[in-house]
Design a protein around this motif. Sequence first.
Motif, PDB file in Angstrom:
ATOM      1  N   ARG A   1     -74.528 -98.240 -18.086  1.00  0.00           N
ATOM      2  CA  ARG A   1     -73.955 -98.627 -19.562  1.00  0.00           C
ATOM      3  C   ARG A   1     -75.642 -99.240 -20.372  1.00  0.00           C
ATOM      4  NH1 ARG A   1     -70.114-102.569 -21.438  1.00  0.00           N
ATOM      5  NH2 ARG A   1     -69.076-102.689 -19.135  1.00  0.00           N
ATOM      6  N   LYS A   2     -76.559 -99.402 -19.945  1.00  0.00           N
ATOM      7  CA  LYS A   2     -78.423 -99.549 -19.678  1.00  0.00           C
ATOM      8  C   LYS A   2     -77.685 -98.127 -20.919  1.00  0.00           C
ATOM      9  CE  LYS A   2     -78.591-103.528 -17.160  1.00  0.00           C
ATOM     10  NZ  LYS A   2     -79.841-103.624 -15.710  1.00  0.00           N
ATOM     11  N   ILE A   3     -77.867 -97.280 -20.499  1.00  0.00           N
ATOM     12  CA  ILE A   3     -78.862 -95.750 -20.336  1.00  0.00           C
ATOM     13  C   ILE A   3     -77.966 -95.924 -21.397  1.00  0.00           C
ATOM     14  CG2 ILE A   3     -79.246 -93.437 -20.223  1.00  0.00           C
ATOM     15  CD1 ILE A   3     -79.546 -95.009 -16.656  1.00  0.00           C
ATOM     16  N   VAL A   4     -76.695 -95.414 -21.681  1.00  0.00           N
ATOM     17  CA  VAL A   4     -75.299 -94.508 -22.727  1.00  0.00           C
ATOM     18  C   VAL A   4     -75.967 -96.052 -23.730  1.00  0.00           C
ATOM     19  CG1 VAL A   4     -73.516 -93.831 -23.133  1.00  0.00           C
ATOM     20  CG2 VAL A   4     -74.652 -93.352 -21.064  1.00  0.00           C
ATOM     21  N   GLY A   5     -76.007 -95.720 -25.278  1.00  0.00           N
ATOM     22  CA  GLY A   5     -76.416 -95.891 -26.017  1.00  0.00           C
ATOM     23  C   GLY A   5     -74.726 -96.317 -27.053  1.00  0.00           C
ATOM     24  N   GLY A   6     -74.507 -97.978 -26.855  1.00  0.00           N
ATOM     25  CA  GLY A   6     -73.309 -98.188 -27.764  1.00  0.00           C
ATOM     26  C   GLY A   6     -72.247 -98.592 -27.212  1.00  0.00           C
ATOM     27  N   GLU A   7     -71.181 -98.840 -27.736  1.00  0.00           N
ATOM     28  CA  GLU A   7     -70.361 -99.065 -26.359  1.00  0.00           C
ATOM     29  C   GLU A   7     -68.992 -97.950 -27.081  1.00  0.00           C
ATOM     30  OE1 GLU A   7     -68.678-101.734 -25.123  1.00  0.00           O
ATOM     31  OE2 GLU A   7     -70.939-102.181 -24.510  1.00  0.00           O
ATOM     32  N   GLU A   8     -69.203 -97.213 -28.530  1.00  0.00           N
ATOM     33  CA  GLU A   8     -67.963 -96.599 -28.184  1.00  0.00           C
ATOM     34  C   GLU A   8     -67.894 -95.339 -27.982  1.00  0.00           C
ATOM     35  OE1 GLU A   8     -64.350 -95.144 -30.061  1.00  0.00           O
ATOM     36  OE2 GLU A   8     -65.298 -97.359 -30.484  1.00  0.00           O
ATOM     37  N   LYS A   9     -69.489 -95.150 -27.982  1.00  0.00           N
ATOM     38  CA  LYS A   9     -70.365 -93.710 -26.804  1.00  0.00           C
ATOM     39  C   LYS A   9     -69.457 -94.143 -25.797  1.00  0.00           C
ATOM     40  CE  LYS A   9     -74.414 -91.043 -26.513  1.00  0.00           C
ATOM     41  NZ  LYS A   9     -75.709 -90.677 -27.020  1.00  0.00           N
ATOM     42  N   PHE A  10     -69.972 -95.548 -25.330  1.00  0.00           N
ATOM     43  CA  PHE A  10     -69.616 -95.441 -23.460  1.00  0.00           C
ATOM     44  C   PHE A  10     -68.399 -95.969 -23.225  1.00  0.00           C
ATOM     45  CE2 PHE A  10     -69.494 -98.440 -20.243  1.00  0.00           C
ATOM     46  CZ  PHE A  10     -70.716 -98.764 -19.736  1.00  0.00           C
ATOM     47  N   LYS A  11     -67.532 -95.562 -23.978  1.00  0.00           N
ATOM     48  CA  LYS A  11     -66.085 -95.947 -23.936  1.00  0.00           C
ATOM     49  C   LYS A  11     -65.763 -94.474 -22.473  1.00  0.00           C
ATOM     50  CE  LYS A  11     -64.279 -98.091 -27.203  1.00  0.00           C
ATOM     51  NZ  LYS A  11     -63.646 -98.469 -28.558  1.00  0.00           N
ATOM     52  N   GLU A  12     -66.394 -93.008 -23.643  1.00  0.00           N
ATOM     53  CA  GLU A  12     -65.881 -91.686 -22.545  1.00  0.00           C
ATOM     54  C   GLU A  12     -66.318 -92.228 -20.857  1.00  0.00           C
ATOM     55  OE1 GLU A  12     -66.637 -87.248 -21.901  1.00  0.00           O
ATOM     56  OE2 GLU A  12     -65.994 -88.413 -23.989  1.00  0.00           O
ATOM     57  N   THR A  13     -67.515 -92.857 -20.784  1.00  0.00           N
ATOM     58  CA  THR A  13     -68.459 -92.990 -19.489  1.00  0.00           C
ATOM     59  C   THR A  13     -67.534 -94.150 -18.434  1.00  0.00           C
ATOM     60  OG1 THR A  13     -70.626 -92.026 -20.458  1.00  0.00           O
ATOM     61  CG2 THR A  13     -70.693 -93.773 -17.662  1.00  0.00           C
ATOM     62  N   GLU A  14     -67.345 -94.674 -19.122  1.00  0.00           N
ATOM     63  CA  GLU A  14     -66.422 -96.462 -18.404  1.00  0.00           C
ATOM     64  C   GLU A  14     -65.243 -95.865 -18.298  1.00  0.00           C
ATOM     65  OE1 GLU A  14     -65.416-101.311 -19.110  1.00  0.00           O
ATOM     66  OE2 GLU A  14     -65.336 -99.101 -21.314  1.00  0.00           O
ATOM     67  N   ALA A  15     -64.147 -94.911 -18.751  1.00  0.00           N
ATOM     68  CA  ALA A  15     -63.035 -94.730 -18.509  1.00  0.00           C
ATOM     69  C   ALA A  15     -63.769 -93.574 -17.121  1.00  0.00           C
ATOM     70  CB  ALA A  15     -62.618 -93.539 -19.084  1.00  0.00           C
ATOM     71  N   LYS A  16     -64.327 -92.756 -17.215  1.00  0.00           N
ATOM     72  CA  LYS A  16     -65.505 -91.764 -15.833  1.00  0.00           C
ATOM     73  C   LYS A  16     -64.943 -92.147 -14.690  1.00  0.00           C
ATOM     74  CE  LYS A  16     -68.510 -88.012 -14.317  1.00  0.00           C
ATOM     75  NZ  LYS A  16     -69.692 -87.922 -15.284  1.00  0.00           N
ATOM     76  N   ILE A  17     -65.842 -93.478 -14.664  1.00  0.00           N
ATOM     77  CA  ILE A  17     -66.890 -94.570 -14.005  1.00  0.00           C
ATOM     78  C   ILE A  17     -65.720 -95.622 -12.689  1.00  0.00           C
ATOM     79  CG2 ILE A  17     -68.299 -96.821 -12.741  1.00  0.00           C
ATOM     80  CD1 ILE A  17     -69.332 -93.587 -14.138  1.00  0.00           C
ATOM     81  N   ASN A  18     -64.453 -95.771 -13.962  1.00  0.00           N
ATOM     82  CA  ASN A  18     -63.021 -96.772 -13.628  1.00  0.00           C
ATOM     83  C   ASN A  18     -61.780 -95.023 -12.834  1.00  0.00           C
ATOM     84  OD1 ASN A  18     -63.493 -99.390 -14.040  1.00  0.00           O
ATOM     85  ND2 ASN A  18     -62.813 -98.445 -16.585  1.00  0.00           N
ATOM     86  N   GLY A  19     -62.348 -94.029 -13.111  1.00  0.00           N
ATOM     87  CA  GLY A  19     -61.884 -93.690 -12.629  1.00  0.00           C
ATOM     88  C   GLY A  19     -62.482 -93.673 -11.278  1.00  0.00           C
ATOM     89  N   PHE A  20     -63.508 -92.899 -10.322  1.00  0.00           N
ATOM     90  CA  PHE A  20     -64.063 -93.543  -9.332  1.00  0.00           C
ATOM     91  C   PHE A  20     -64.039 -94.698  -8.876  1.00  0.00           C
ATOM     92  CE2 PHE A  20     -67.512 -90.500 -11.331  1.00  0.00           C
ATOM     93  CZ  PHE A  20     -66.855 -89.846 -11.130  1.00  0.00           C
ATOM     94  N   LYS A  21     -63.845 -95.882  -9.638  1.00  0.00           N
ATOM     95  CA  LYS A  21     -63.345 -96.862  -8.401  1.00  0.00           C
ATOM     96  C   LYS A  21     -61.896 -97.076  -8.266  1.00  0.00           C
ATOM     97  CE  LYS A  21     -63.270-102.476 -10.390  1.00  0.00           C
ATOM     98  NZ  LYS A  21     -63.404-102.944 -11.050  1.00  0.00           N
ATOM     99  N   ASN A  22     -61.381 -96.188  -9.841  1.00  0.00           N
ATOM    100  CA  ASN A  22     -59.321 -96.167  -8.635  1.00  0.00           C
ATOM    101  C   ASN A  22     -59.577 -95.824  -7.082  1.00  0.00           C
ATOM    102  OD1 ASN A  22     -59.271 -97.667 -11.003  1.00  0.00           O
ATOM    103  ND2 ASN A  22     -58.374 -95.722 -12.037  1.00  0.00           N
ATOM    104  N   GLY A  23     -60.551 -94.832  -6.490  1.00  0.00           N
ATOM    105  CA  GLY A  23     -60.108 -94.590  -5.263  1.00  0.00           C
ATOM    106  C   GLY A  23     -60.418 -95.428  -4.243  1.00  0.00           C
ATOM    107  N   TYR A  24     -59.787 -95.311  -2.617  1.00  0.00           N
ATOM    108  CA  TYR A  24     -59.753 -96.078  -1.964  1.00  0.00           C
ATOM    109  C   TYR A  24     -61.167 -96.622  -1.508  1.00  0.00           C
ATOM    110  CZ  TYR A  24     -58.238 -98.338   2.161  1.00  0.00           C
ATOM    111  OH  TYR A  24     -58.029 -99.838   3.364  1.00  0.00           O
TER     112      TYR A  24
END
Length: 200
Positions: free
Chosen positions: A72-95
């Motif tokens: 979040r500190k590296i990727v600038g702006g909330e709109e731009k971060f949405k794609e990164t957030e979804a990707k990381i949540n995908g990893f979090k969804n794992g076991y």
Amino acid sequence: MELKTVELLKNRRSFYVLDKNIKVSEEEIKEAIREIVKYSPSPFNVQSEKVVVLFGEDHDYLWGTIVMETLRKIVGGEEKFKETEAKINGFKNGYGTILIFEDKDILEEAKKGLGSYAPNLDTWSEHANGIVTIGLWIGLRELGLGANLQHYNPIIDEEVKDKWDIPKNWILKSQMVFGNILEHPEEKSKIDINSRVVFK
């Protein structure tokens, strides 16, 4: 006749759509990981590969807090971060996550007795790290789990070490996310194998 090895390699894929509803026990996962690491070869038997396995809240904290907030500190702006957030949540969804490390102190100590071989040990240890990694990946798949391999090191290294009291001389190499498979990836094209394997 198809070798079991080939079948296992074919089944090993990068599975990204995972959830926590695994059909195997944590104890079976732990035992498989112990055995795979134990019997994976290393140069001069130095056994410098180390793993830390995160389950439950620890797995969630790695992805939902450490990785997410670092990016979040590296990727600038909330709109731009949405794609990164979804990707990381995908990893979090794992076991769970296997953190794969290299113990640099073991390597440096081993070099002292290797003479002219010493300069090559770092390269050979990378080979051993790869052997452990593919062994874990195939082993998880054989248990019916899917996995994918990530490399958010070195930007998360210090927080990871602080959070889980990991020795400073352990160098983080990769993060293997695993879980229950919800979606299979598309087949990947392969170039002519005869351009890669030559018999004389």
